[in-house]
Design a protein around this motif. Sequence first.
Motif, mmCIF file in Angstrom:
data_model
loop_
_atom_site.group_PDB
_atom_site.id
_atom_site.type_symbol
_atom_site.label_atom_id
_atom_site.label_comp_id
_atom_site.label_asym_id
_atom_site.label_seq_id
_atom_site.Cartn_x
_atom_site.Cartn_y
_atom_site.Cartn_z
ATOM 1 N N GLY A 25 -1.909 -8.904 4.325
ATOM 2 C CA GLY A 25 -1.226 -9.211 5.572
ATOM 3 C C GLY A 25 -1.649 -10.559 6.109
ATOM 4 N N TRP A 26 -0.795 -11.117 6.938
ATOM 5 C CA TRP A 26 -1.106 -12.355 7.656
ATOM 6 C C TRP A 26 -1.004 -12.081 9.153
ATOM 7 C CZ3 TRP A 26 -2.938 -16.881 5.729
ATOM 8 C CH2 TRP A 26 -2.824 -17.096 4.346
ATOM 9 N N PHE A 27 -1.981 -12.567 9.879
ATOM 10 C CA PHE A 27 -2.018 -12.442 11.323
ATOM 11 C C PHE A 27 -2.325 -13.810 11.919
ATOM 12 C CE2 PHE A 27 -2.035 -7.802 11.806
ATOM 13 C CZ PHE A 27 -2.250 -7.422 10.498
ATOM 14 N N ARG A 28 -2.113 -13.950 13.200
ATOM 15 C CA ARG A 28 -2.444 -15.213 13.848
ATOM 16 C C ARG A 28 -2.949 -14.956 15.256
ATOM 17 N NH1 ARG A 28 3.665 -17.760 14.468
ATOM 18 N NH2 ARG A 28 4.408 -16.384 16.141
ATOM 19 N N GLN A 29 -3.740 -15.908 15.740
ATOM 20 C CA GLN A 29 -4.259 -15.807 17.091
ATOM 21 C C GLN A 29 -4.250 -17.186 17.731
ATOM 22 O OE1 GLN A 29 -8.175 -14.036 17.482
ATOM 23 N NE2 GLN A 29 -7.749 -13.463 19.592
ATOM 24 N N GLU A 78 -1.972 -11.363 16.616
ATOM 25 C CA GLU A 78 -0.687 -10.714 16.408
ATOM 26 C C GLU A 78 -0.310 -10.701 14.942
ATOM 27 O OE1 GLU A 78 2.589 -12.679 18.303
ATOM 28 O OE2 GLU A 78 2.203 -14.603 17.342
ATOM 29 N N PHE A 79 0.450 -9.719 14.591
ATOM 30 C CA PHE A 79 0.940 -9.568 13.228
ATOM 31 C C PHE A 79 1.991 -10.623 12.917
ATOM 32 C CE2 PHE A 79 2.380 -7.615 9.428
ATOM 33 C CZ PHE A 79 3.764 -7.613 9.458
ATOM 34 N N VAL A 80 1.935 -11.159 11.705
ATOM 35 C CA VAL A 80 2.921 -12.134 11.252
ATOM 36 C C VAL A 80 3.755 -11.563 10.106
ATOM 37 C CG1 VAL A 80 3.282 -14.404 10.222
ATOM 38 C CG2 VAL A 80 1.501 -14.084 11.961
ATOM 39 N N ASP A 90 4.148 -21.559 17.137
ATOM 40 C CA ASP A 90 3.508 -21.059 15.917
ATOM 41 C C ASP A 90 2.064 -21.547 15.812
ATOM 42 O OD1 ASP A 90 6.595 -21.633 14.206
ATOM 43 O OD2 ASP A 90 5.795 -19.700 14.866
ATOM 44 N N THR A 91 1.671 -22.421 16.711
ATOM 45 C CA THR A 91 0.304 -22.932 16.698
ATOM 46 C C THR A 91 -0.689 -21.804 16.905
ATOM 47 O OG1 THR A 91 0.943 -25.130 17.477
ATOM 48 C CG2 THR A 91 -1.330 -24.444 17.880
ATOM 49 N N ALA A 92 -1.628 -21.680 15.982
ATOM 50 C CA ALA A 92 -2.611 -20.588 16.032
ATOM 51 C C ALA A 92 -3.560 -20.732 14.854
ATOM 52 C CB ALA A 92 -1.920 -19.235 15.971
ATOM 53 N N VAL A 93 -4.599 -19.924 14.881
ATOM 54 C CA VAL A 93 -5.420 -19.731 13.692
ATOM 55 C C VAL A 93 -4.794 -18.575 12.916
ATOM 56 C CG1 VAL A 93 -7.689 -19.124 12.784
ATOM 57 C CG2 VAL A 93 -7.505 -20.543 14.848
ATOM 58 N N TYR A 94 -4.547 -18.810 11.649
ATOM 59 C CA TYR A 94 -3.904 -17.816 10.806
ATOM 60 C C TYR A 94 -4.953 -17.162 9.902
ATOM 61 C CZ TYR A 94 0.738 -19.211 12.236
ATOM 62 O OH TYR A 94 1.872 -19.447 12.978
ATOM 63 N N PHE A 141 1.404 -2.734 5.799
ATOM 64 C CA PHE A 141 0.793 -2.404 7.075
ATOM 65 C C PHE A 141 0.942 -3.552 8.056
ATOM 66 C CE2 PHE A 141 -1.221 1.446 5.690
ATOM 67 C CZ PHE A 141 -1.382 1.254 4.333
ATOM 68 N N ALA A 142 1.279 -3.214 9.291
ATOM 69 C CA ALA A 142 1.454 -4.236 10.323
ATOM 70 C C ALA A 142 0.356 -4.232 11.376
ATOM 71 C CB ALA A 142 2.803 -4.054 11.020
ATOM 72 N N GLY A 143 -0.502 -3.249 11.349
ATOM 73 C CA GLY A 143 -1.555 -3.179 12.340
ATOM 74 C C GLY A 143 -2.839 -3.820 11.850
ATOM 75 N N GLY A 144 -3.418 -4.695 12.668
ATOM 76 C CA GLY A 144 -4.654 -5.337 12.263
ATOM 77 C C GLY A 144 -5.763 -4.342 11.986
ATOM 78 N N TYR A 145 -5.775 -3.240 12.743
ATOM 79 C CA TYR A 145 -6.832 -2.235 12.591
ATOM 80 C C TYR A 145 -6.745 -1.526 11.246
ATOM 81 C CZ TYR A 145 -3.108 1.120 13.601
ATOM 82 O OH TYR A 145 -1.948 1.848 13.571
ATOM 83 N N GLU A 146 -5.644 -1.690 10.558
ATOM 84 C CA GLU A 146 -5.440 -1.000 9.290
ATOM 85 C C GLU A 146 -6.022 -1.763 8.109
ATOM 86 O OE1 GLU A 146 -1.416 1.434 9.577
ATOM 87 O OE2 GLU A 146 -1.075 -0.653 10.172
#
Length: 124
Positions: free
Chosen positions: A35-39, A46-48, A90-94, A105-110
């Motif tokens: 998965g890829w997420f960004r903050q 958040e989920f990407v 879209d600026t964030a740390v990925y 899976f879309a949840g970071g906790y997963e």
Amino acid sequence: QVQLVESGGGLVQTGGSLRLSCAASGRTTSSYAMGWFRQAPGKEREFVSAISSSGGRTYYADSVKGRFTISRDNAKNTSYLQMNSLKPEDTAVYYCAARYDFRVFAGGYEYDYWGQGTQVTVSS
């Protein structure tokens, strides 16, 4: 244990493109969902996007659908996030993440394993 290292971030103008890579080591990741997420600063992670272990299933956040493409090369133990038509928001740390499972899976906790992140900055 799986170690994940992201690369490919940088500074790009609005409308530009970047391709992020997530290289895995420690174990073969062909059995891992990725998965890829960004903050962004001051915001929650958040989920990407996500991809199943085989690469046959993908999932995107509405905010990136049609602009981003996730893929993987299991022979290289690497997943990718092609980002086109980039916007300042879209600026964030990925971050890339991995979980030992064949599903998506879309949840970071997963996810069990995380990389250190790569900065993406889109200038207006």
